[in-house]
Design a protein around this motif. Structure first.
Motif, PDB file in Angstrom:
ATOM      1  N   LEU A   1       0.818  -1.210   0.000  1.00 43.63           N
ATOM      2  CA  LEU A   1       0.000   0.000   0.000  1.00 43.63           C
ATOM      3  C   LEU A   1       0.856   1.267   0.000  1.00 43.63           C
TER       4      LEU A   1
ATOM      5  N   ARG B   1      -5.658  -2.386  16.073  1.00 41.49           N
ATOM      6  CA  ARG B   1      -6.498  -1.201  15.861  1.00 41.49           C
ATOM      7  C   ARG B   1      -7.961  -1.606  15.715  1.00 41.49           C
TER       8      ARG B   1
ATOM      9  N   HIS C   1      -0.614  -6.558   2.415  1.00 45.34           N
ATOM     10  CA  HIS C   1      -1.928  -6.034   2.777  1.00 45.34           C
ATOM     11  C   HIS C   1      -3.035  -6.567   1.878  1.00 45.34           C
TER      12      HIS C   1
HETATM   13  C1  MIC Z   1      -2.498   0.231   8.917  1.00 41.81           C
HETATM   14  O1  MIC Z   1      -2.347  -0.613   9.795  1.00 41.81           O
HETATM   15  O2  MIC Z   1      -3.318   1.152   8.989  1.00 41.81           O
HETATM   16  C2  MIC Z   1      -1.630   0.140   7.656  1.00 41.81           C
HETATM   17  C3  MIC Z   1      -2.539  -0.188   6.533  1.00 41.81           C
HETATM   18  O3  MIC Z   1      -0.700  -0.882   7.825  1.00 41.81           O
HETATM   19  C4  MIC Z   1      -0.921   1.487   7.469  1.00 41.81           C
HETATM   20  C5  MIC Z   1      -0.175   1.599   6.175  1.00 41.81           C
HETATM   21  C6  MIC Z   1      -0.959   2.178   5.037  1.00 41.81           C
HETATM   22  O4  MIC Z   1      -2.070   2.605   5.146  1.00 41.81           O
HETATM   23  O5  MIC Z   1      -0.424   2.210   3.934  1.00 41.81           O
HETATM   24  C7  MIC Z   1       0.031   1.861   8.620  1.00 41.81           C
HETATM   25  O6  MIC Z   1      -0.124   1.393   9.710  1.00 41.81           O
HETATM   26  O7  MIC Z   1       0.926   2.694   8.420  1.00 41.81           O
END
Ligand code: MIC
Ligand code: SF4
Length: 658
Positions: free
Chosen positions: A37, A379, A65
């Protein structure tokens, strides 16, 4: 005065500035990581900067991802990433190899190194005494090109661990306890350094669970010393030569101290929809659960799934509860399979998935409407699961396993009493076996000739230098704790456009206001208004890049999350802080006008800006940015600025970014 471990590593890598709290320091980066991503934009920026070869010791490109490749656009991104890694000299972990933090830990994380990752959970590496910092993709691109990484030296908090964890309490509960005591913004501008007699009772893996989720405290990073537990882990990984002993000086001075008595920790759970909404599991026990998910970069390792396998062995998961295990790496999957656990898990009714982030960002296993999901992830921001009004709880693998068996949130200690089971404890394999060699393509094994771009892979947009007059409407007024998942969600539908900014921009802040992108583009300039901790969560630079593309000039917020603020500056958007009164008074639609000559004021180091609101009243907004950041802001961001630097020094060293 003695040094903290953080100071020691910063000092050993310092190439500019001073290692003094609050001062900016430029450090040499040893290793970098990016994923599917963030990596596409990072490599497009690497290309746009005219860089030709990775300069760091180890650069890793992962595809984790979106491993289900739900669309040709994702497969195109993966193919582009493979071609970029091969062209520029990074290792490429193929889709399915696992989540970047796990795979990098298994293969490359080493004590004393600096690791810069285009992902907010890069601090996972701190469990092995490595200084891992999450940042936007552009910072990773320039670091890969050899440029130093600049950071304000954070305050260092001594988290003194005493005692030992009781049965059924885990490393996850330690970090949940910190989140319970503090908050998702407590750690902004801080490093959590773990010390004390309790440290030795935690395995290296358990330490990485804690450092991983330090990100949810808002921390810059978290770090443990490197000791015999680290050595034992590295040896079992077959990387004993990477071990060096590292600890803070005995008389190290910390900015703050927190004491955690491990023996008092009990099984905890974060309730919907914030990671700091933590209560003892017993308080919510009995709530019916529709889905249990074990995995993620926090709790997806072999050592995390083992206790689940042991608890489920010979039993069946509740009929009402879908139970999914997505290992964090293929190495974990392979070890579970070779050691007989996968078959037992399947027999217990578990859906064993490939190694992926997947459900963590709503790419698969989206919960049903009006349902409850219990996850071992880090999260649970509202809607992140892909279901807008979701109810996601975060807990340890032990709590997840107990819940999968009963179909309701269960304190595993109660289950143990009912079923007469022993606590699975922490078991470390004698040696870690795995397929990394087959799954990681090294730079000298490149399979592509040059960059391969599919039709969805677009140019990196550039911003013009900042002008003198900055004004426009307050396009959107938002409350506290707006996450990057609100600004640009990471769900499947949206993430297929990560390498296509014009298209991705259409989704900007859509979850807050459907009409935002259209209105912003039409206004061609304007401001965002937000409460505290704006931009918390991920390192996603698209959350700054897309507003930039839509013409937003800046954000007026009460406070900002660290990575997002850096991303705003990297893309030339003014992060201005306002006090609570001004925030309350500004209404969406009011004209926001920077009274000063904006470019001049930013360049000259002015901190207080007069802002006229609605043409009627004035307030003071503050710009907390150093000289280097101000240069980036007036140049229209880091990309045009760095490109110009290269043009100015053309003929000198065009192949490296410093
Ligand atoms: C996340 O946990 O939200 C992600 C997707 O890993 C993001 C990275 C992204 O959005 O590209 C992160 O934690 O930085
Ligand atoms: Fe992947 Fe979730 Fe970890 Fe982000 S937090 S890297 S989406 S597992």
């Amino acid at each position: 005065m003695g040094q903290t471990l953080t100071e020691k590593i910063l000092e050993a890598h310092r190439v500019d500035g001073t290692v003094e709290t609050g001062e900016e320091v430029g450090i040499e980066v040893d290793q970098t990581i990016a994923h599917d991503l963030t990596g596409t934009m990072a490599w497009l920026q690497f290309e746009a900067l005219g860089l030709d070869e990775v300069q760091v010791e180890v650069a890793g490109q992962h595809c984790d991802h979106q491993t289900y490749q739900p669309d040709f656009k994702v497969s195109d991104d993966h193919r582009f990433l493979r071609s970029a890694a091969g062209t520029y000299g990074a290792y490429f972990a193929r889709p399915g190899t696992g989540i970047l933090h796990q795979v990098h830990k298994e293969n490359y994380t080493a004590p004393g190194k600096t690791l810069l990752g285009a992902d907010s959970h890069t601090p996972t590496a701190g469990g092995l005494g490595c200084l891992g910092i999450g940042t936007g993709g552009l910072d990773v691109a320039t670091a890969m090109g050899g440029a130093p990484y600049y950071i304000d030296v954070p305050e260092v908090v001594n988290v003194r661990l005493e005692g030992e964890l009781p049965e059924w309490s885990t490393a996850k509960d330690v970090i949940l306890e910190l989140l319970r005591r503090f908050s998702v913004k407590f750690g902004v501008g801080k490093v959590f350094e773990y010390t004390g007699p309790g440290v030795g009772s935690l395995s290296a893996h358990e330490r990485t669970v804690i450092t991983n989720m330090g990100t949810e405290l808002g921390a810059t990073t978290s770090i443990f010393p490197s000791d015999e537990r680290t050595e034992e882990f590295l040896e079992r990984l077959g990387r004993g030569e990477d071990y060096v002993e590292l600890s803070p000086d005995e008389n190290a001075e910390y900015d703050d101290e927190v004491v955690v008595d491990l023996s008092e920790i009990e099984p905890l759970i974060a309730c919907p929809s914030m990671p700091d909404n933590v209560v003892p599991v017993r308080e919510v026990a009995g709530e019916n659960v529709d889905q249990v998910l074990v995995g993620s970069c926090t709790n997806g390792a072999y050592e995390d799934i083992l206790p689940v396998a042991k608890l489920l062995n010979g039993r069946e998961t509740a009929r009402r509860t879908e139970t999914i295990i997505a290992p964090g790496s293929k190495q974990a999957s392979e070890m579970l399979a070779r050691n007989g656990y996968t078959a037992e898990l399947m027999a217990a009714g578990v859906n064993v998935s490939e190694a992926t982030c997947g459900a963590c960002i709503g790419a698969g296993h989206v919960p049903a409407s009006d349902s409850v999901s219990v996850r071992t992830f880090n999260r649970n921001f509202e809607g992140r699961s892909g279901m807008e009004e979701d109810a996601v709880y975060l807990c340890s693998p032990e709590v997840a396993a107990a819940t999968a068996l009963t179909g309701e949130i269960t304190d595993p200690r109660d289950l143990a009493a009912d079923l007469g089971v022993d606590a699975p404890g922490v078991e470390m394999p004698e040696s870690y076996i795995g397929t990394s060699e087959a799954d990681i393509i090294m730079p000298d094994e490149s399979v592509d000739t040059g960059l391969v771009k599919g039709p969805n892979i677009d140019e990196v947009p550039l911003k013009n230098p900042m002008g003198s007059d900055l004004s426009g409407p307050a396009l959107l007024k938002m409350p506290d704790n707006i996450t990057t998942d609100h600004i640009i969600p990471a769900t499947q539908e949206v993430s297929v456009y990560r390498s296509n900014v014009p298209k991705l921009s259409e989704y900007t802040l859509k979850r807050v206001d459907e009409t935002f992108a259209g209105r912003a583009a039409e206004a061609d300039g304007g401001f965002l208004v937000a409460g505290e901790n704006y931009g918390q969560g991920s390192s996603r630079e698209h959350a700054a890049l897309c507003p930039m593309y839509l013409g937003v000039h800046g954000v007026l917020a009460q406070s900002f999350a660290r990575i997002h603020k850096a991303n705003l500056i990297n893309f030339g958007l003014l992060p201005l802080s306002v006090d609570a009164d001004a925030y309350e008074r500004i209404e969406q639609g009011d004209t926001v006008e920077i009274v000063d000559d904006a470019a001049e004021a930013v360049r000259s180091g002015q901190e207080a800006f007069t802002v006229r609101i609605g043409g009627e009243w004035e307030t003071t907004a503050r710009l907390d940015a150093n000289e280097r950041e101000r240069e980036l802001l007036v140049s229209g961001g880091k990309l045009p600025h760095t490109r110009k630097e290269f043009a100015d020094t053309a003929g000198t060293d065009a192949g490296s970014a410093d």
